[in-house]
Write a protein that holds these residues in place. Sequence first.
Motif, short mmCIF file in Angstrom:
data_model
loop_
_atom_site.label_atom_id
_atom_site.label_comp_id
_atom_site.label_asym_id
_atom_site.label_seq_id
_atom_site.Cartn_x
_atom_site.Cartn_y
_atom_site.Cartn_z
N MET A 80 84.22 -17.52 41.35
CA MET A 80 83.72 -17.47 40.01
C MET A 80 82.36 -17.80 39.85
SD MET A 80 85.35 -19.43 36.63
CE MET A 80 84.32 -21.07 36.74
N ALA A 81 81.47 -16.90 38.98
CA ALA A 81 80.16 -17.27 38.98
C ALA A 81 79.84 -18.14 38.07
CB ALA A 81 79.41 -15.85 38.45
N HIS A 82 78.89 -19.19 38.40
CA HIS A 82 78.53 -20.20 37.54
C HIS A 82 77.06 -19.84 37.01
CE1 HIS A 82 81.53 -23.04 38.55
NE2 HIS A 82 81.33 -22.47 39.84
N ARG A 83 76.95 -20.07 35.66
CA ARG A 83 75.50 -19.68 35.07
C ARG A 83 74.94 -20.97 34.27
NH1 ARG A 83 74.96 -14.06 32.04
NH2 ARG A 83 75.13 -13.36 34.22
N VAL A 84 73.60 -21.20 34.06
CA VAL A 84 73.06 -21.83 33.32
C VAL A 84 71.72 -21.18 32.85
CG1 VAL A 84 71.90 -24.12 33.20
CG2 VAL A 84 73.45 -23.97 34.77
N GLU A 85 71.64 -21.21 31.53
CA GLU A 85 70.65 -20.74 30.81
C GLU A 85 69.50 -21.53 30.07
OE1 GLU A 85 72.77 -16.54 30.13
OE2 GLU A 85 71.41 -17.21 28.45
N LEU A 86 68.19 -21.48 29.97
CA LEU A 86 67.40 -22.49 29.45
C LEU A 86 66.41 -21.66 28.75
CD1 LEU A 86 66.69 -25.63 29.30
CD2 LEU A 86 65.43 -25.36 31.39
N LYS A 87 66.15 -22.05 27.76
CA LYS A 87 64.58 -21.64 27.17
C LYS A 87 63.61 -22.94 26.88
CE LYS A 87 65.53 -18.99 23.60
NZ LYS A 87 65.74 -18.26 22.54
N ILE A 88 62.73 -22.78 27.36
CA ILE A 88 61.69 -23.69 26.92
C ILE A 88 60.36 -23.12 26.67
CG2 ILE A 88 62.41 -25.46 28.76
CD1 ILE A 88 60.49 -24.39 30.79
N SER A 89 59.37 -24.01 26.25
CA SER A 89 58.22 -23.69 25.81
C SER A 89 57.08 -23.67 26.94
CB SER A 89 57.34 -24.58 24.79
OG SER A 89 57.33 -25.70 25.40
N SER A 90 56.19 -23.18 27.24
CA SER A 90 55.20 -23.03 28.31
C SER A 90 54.42 -24.05 28.32
CB SER A 90 54.36 -21.87 28.26
OG SER A 90 53.57 -21.62 26.92
N ASP A 91 55.05 -25.41 28.15
CA ASP A 91 54.25 -26.74 28.16
C ASP A 91 54.54 -27.31 29.53
OD1 ASP A 91 53.50 -29.47 27.92
OD2 ASP A 91 53.59 -29.33 25.91
N PRO A 92 53.44 -27.67 30.20
CA PRO A 92 53.82 -28.17 31.45
C PRO A 92 54.62 -29.52 31.54
CG PRO A 92 51.52 -28.38 31.09
CD PRO A 92 51.88 -27.52 30.06
N CYS A 93 54.72 -29.88 30.66
CA CYS A 93 55.58 -31.51 30.37
C CYS A 93 57.19 -31.07 30.86
CB CYS A 93 55.59 -31.91 28.94
SG CYS A 93 56.73 -31.00 27.67
#
Lengths: 145, 114
Positions: free
Chosen positions: A1-14
Amino acid sequence: MAHRVELKISSDPCWLPMVRAMMEQICCEAGFAEEDRVDITIAVDEALSNVVRHSYNGNPDGEIKLRWTADGGCLEILMSDHGQPVDPKRVKPQPPDEFRLAGRGALLIHATMDEVEYRRADGTNSLRLRKYLKPRTGSSYDQKD
Amino acid sequence: MTKKIDINVDRNGPDSVVHIQGDIDLRTSTDVRDVVVDLFENRSQQRVILDLKGVKYIDSSGIACLVEGLQEAKRKKARLILAGLNEAPRRVLQITRLTNLFEVAQTVDEALKL
């Protein structure tokens, strides 16, 4: 079974340390040995830093999407952004030059991942990285007569 | 605001040990570079040891700042020594083929004897 993680971030190096920490956990769940976990983290961190620095020119308000998929012995990371197109020269690893101050990012990405693919379409940069699980060796004893 | 990196300098005559806690990455590499270059350029240090045992990660911008520091050291006929490299920083140096460029020691004590 495939595992998936999705993330959306701002382009801030923090967010770089957080993504590095996530890589450690994701790679662990995907079954990678420690040395490969280090390598994959290096690649993802460099790719993310490149988006922050070059695609968005240091503007922290851009959007970066990351998607990790672990399936059948392969971890795939897809990173996409709507920043400036990437100079193709930046995607290719440069020959090592001891005293060069810039340009090691692509070398680190290509040296640590099994597959690296960059594409630009419809105003979006997409970087696809793949790392394959190494087959486990058998017994540590190899008796040869 | 979260502090990104801790840099503390112990100076003893012409020698300095720079203790660093935190990752040297895009956010923090210029802070490290500024400290190291200042020690060579303005404080006439002959030997600067970077205590990196508290550094879990160094990215390519961090490597660039180390190279800049080394260039400054060479200009001043001084030495920059890296001590206490952890796994990921060591791996980054290995991939970028810089392992032989730097003087490296396991610990600060070992670096002081070099």
